[in-house]
Design an enzyme around this catalytic site. Structure first.
Site, mmCIF file in Angstrom:
data_model
loop_
_atom_site.group_PDB
_atom_site.id
_atom_site.type_symbol
_atom_site.label_atom_id
_atom_site.label_comp_id
_atom_site.label_asym_id
_atom_site.label_seq_id
_atom_site.Cartn_x
_atom_site.Cartn_y
_atom_site.Cartn_z
ATOM 1 N N ASN A 67 17.814 87.012 29.660
ATOM 2 C CA ASN A 67 16.645 86.181 29.278
ATOM 3 C C ASN A 67 15.688 86.839 28.414
ATOM 4 O O ASN A 67 14.799 87.933 29.312
ATOM 5 C CB ASN A 67 15.850 85.535 30.577
ATOM 6 N N TRP A 68 15.665 86.986 27.183
ATOM 7 C CA TRP A 68 15.102 87.753 26.294
ATOM 8 C C TRP A 68 13.528 87.245 26.315
ATOM 9 O O TRP A 68 12.612 87.846 25.806
ATOM 10 C CB TRP A 68 15.360 87.634 24.823
ATOM 11 N N LYS A 69 13.273 86.282 27.000
ATOM 12 C CA LYS A 69 11.720 85.581 26.912
ATOM 13 C C LYS A 69 11.136 85.621 25.550
ATOM 14 O O LYS A 69 11.953 85.487 24.547
ATOM 15 C CB LYS A 69 10.936 86.737 27.900
ATOM 16 N N HIS B 44 12.024 78.302 35.007
ATOM 17 C CA HIS B 44 11.658 79.519 35.257
ATOM 18 C C HIS B 44 10.381 79.498 35.761
ATOM 19 O O HIS B 44 9.541 78.640 35.454
ATOM 20 C CB HIS B 44 11.928 80.311 33.755
ATOM 21 N N GLU C 18 8.002 81.275 35.123
ATOM 22 C CA GLU C 18 6.982 81.274 34.287
ATOM 23 C C GLU C 18 6.487 80.116 33.434
ATOM 24 O O GLU C 18 5.301 79.774 33.117
ATOM 25 C CB GLU C 18 7.264 82.519 32.987
ATOM 26 N N GLU D 97 14.958 83.675 41.827
ATOM 27 C CA GLU D 97 14.132 84.602 41.106
ATOM 28 C C GLU D 97 12.600 84.633 42.019
ATOM 29 O O GLU D 97 11.905 83.917 41.707
ATOM 30 C CB GLU D 97 13.717 84.168 39.642
ATOM 31 N N GLY E 251 9.555 90.975 36.476
ATOM 32 C CA GLY E 251 8.778 92.115 35.388
ATOM 33 C C GLY E 251 7.748 93.180 36.286
ATOM 34 O O GLY E 251 7.006 93.787 35.682
ATOM 35 N N SER F 93 13.776 92.098 38.204
ATOM 36 C CA SER F 93 13.786 93.766 38.103
ATOM 37 C C SER F 93 15.336 93.972 38.353
ATOM 38 O O SER F 93 15.390 95.179 39.043
ATOM 39 C CB SER F 93 12.769 94.230 38.743
ATOM 40 N N GLY G 176 15.880 89.993 32.717
ATOM 41 C CA GLY G 176 14.845 90.049 31.856
ATOM 42 C C GLY G 176 14.867 91.229 31.121
ATOM 43 O O GLY G 176 15.300 91.534 29.955
HETATM 44 P P1 13P Z 1 12.914 91.069 34.784
HETATM 45 O O1 13P Z 1 14.302 91.537 34.787
HETATM 46 O O2 13P Z 1 12.163 91.568 33.738
HETATM 47 O O3 13P Z 1 12.374 91.287 36.100
HETATM 48 O O4 13P Z 1 12.763 89.347 34.457
HETATM 49 C C1 13P Z 1 13.454 88.708 35.344
HETATM 50 C C2 13P Z 1 13.543 87.388 34.748
HETATM 51 O O5 13P Z 1 12.426 86.524 34.842
HETATM 52 C C3 13P Z 1 14.625 86.708 34.127
HETATM 53 O O6 13P Z 1 14.680 85.273 34.115
#
Ligand code: 13P
Length: 258
Positions: free
Chosen positions: A10-12, A96, A98, A168, A174, A213, A234
């Protein structure tokens, strides 16, 4: 028999045409053979079509990070599942944390988005998970059951079986603070139990990914747990070497009979 492991990046909201081309070329030049696991990347909307072209010669698949309801219409700024399918997406992340938090997506909207994704022939990756405070007050299972139930209410058990679920924990996203393999396994086992109790899935079948993470250092221990079927990655998916190392950890486990 275990599920085929799945690693999704997931590149966000990261990348540019130039950076993405470099990252995808780096990944595809190092993952040349057919893998025993499924791998996908999810770049931001504007880059999906270009990424689809770059991924074509490889076995890596494409996904998006969000969608809106319906096929088309007067919804300024939104993107439909049909459009994502049209540009070559196979997967779409839905719910997600977020989006639930920053964009106020309700459980009902998440349910309707999952339905929209299925209607567009996409495989939804449904994210569920608890906040730090919910964990501290022993609400983890209650919160996750509500998130799952809201989707089940909209699509029913039969279609639910077409989903991928991603656990998640919000506090692990993150932060560098991954759930331990045991913590993750406990919640995954709860999710699998919930799915069985609600007659959505047999013991195997629906893949449940862990996200939060995941790094090359902890990937193998997490994916080795019995009910963890891969990862939603992420930050580490933005680095070709780290992402490949995570994919290799999954490949090694799958080859060893996981
Ligand atoms: P991180 O791997 O940066 O913690 O993010 C996880 C995530 O939100 C994947 O969708």
């Amino acid at each position: 028999m275990t599920n085929r492991l799945f690693i999704a990046g997931n590149w966000k909201m990261h990348g540019s045409l130039q950076k993405n081309a470099a990252l995808i070329t780096d990944i595809t030049s190092k993952i040349t053979r057919e893998l025993p696991v499924d791998v996908a990347i999810m770049p931001p909307f504007p880059y999906l079509a270009a990424a689809a072209l770059l991924l074509k010669p490889s076995s890596i698949q494409l996904g998006a990070q969000n969608l809106y309801l319906g096929q088309e219409g007067a919804f300024t700024g939104e993107v439909s599942g049909a459009m994502l399918h049209d540009v070559g997406c196979r997967y779409v992340i839905v719910g997600h944390s977020e989006r639930r938090t920053l964009f106020h997506e309700s459980p009902e909207l998440v349910g309707n988005k999952v339905k929209a994704a299925l209607d567009a022939k996409l495989i939804p990756i449904l994210c569920v998970g608890e906040t730090q405070q919910e964990r501290a007050t022993s609400q983890t299972e209650v919160v996750i059951a509500l998130q799952l139930q809201a989707v089940l209410d909209v699509i029913g058990g039969q279609r639910f079986a077409e989903l991928i679920v991603a656990y998640e924990p919000v506090w692990a996203i993150g932060t560098g603070l991954s759930a331990t393999p045991e913590q993750a396994e406990t919640t995954h086992a709860f999710i699998r139990g919930w799915l069985i109790k609600n007659q959505v899935a047999e013991m195997q079948g629906i893949r449940i990914l862990y996200g939060g993470s995941v790094k090359p250092e902890n990937a193998k221990a997490l994916f080795a747990m019995p009910t963890i079927d891969g990862g939603l990655i992420g930050g580490a998916s933005l680095n070709a070497d780290a992402f490949i190392a995570i994919c290799q950890a999954a490949c090694a486990l799958q080859a060893a009979g996981k």
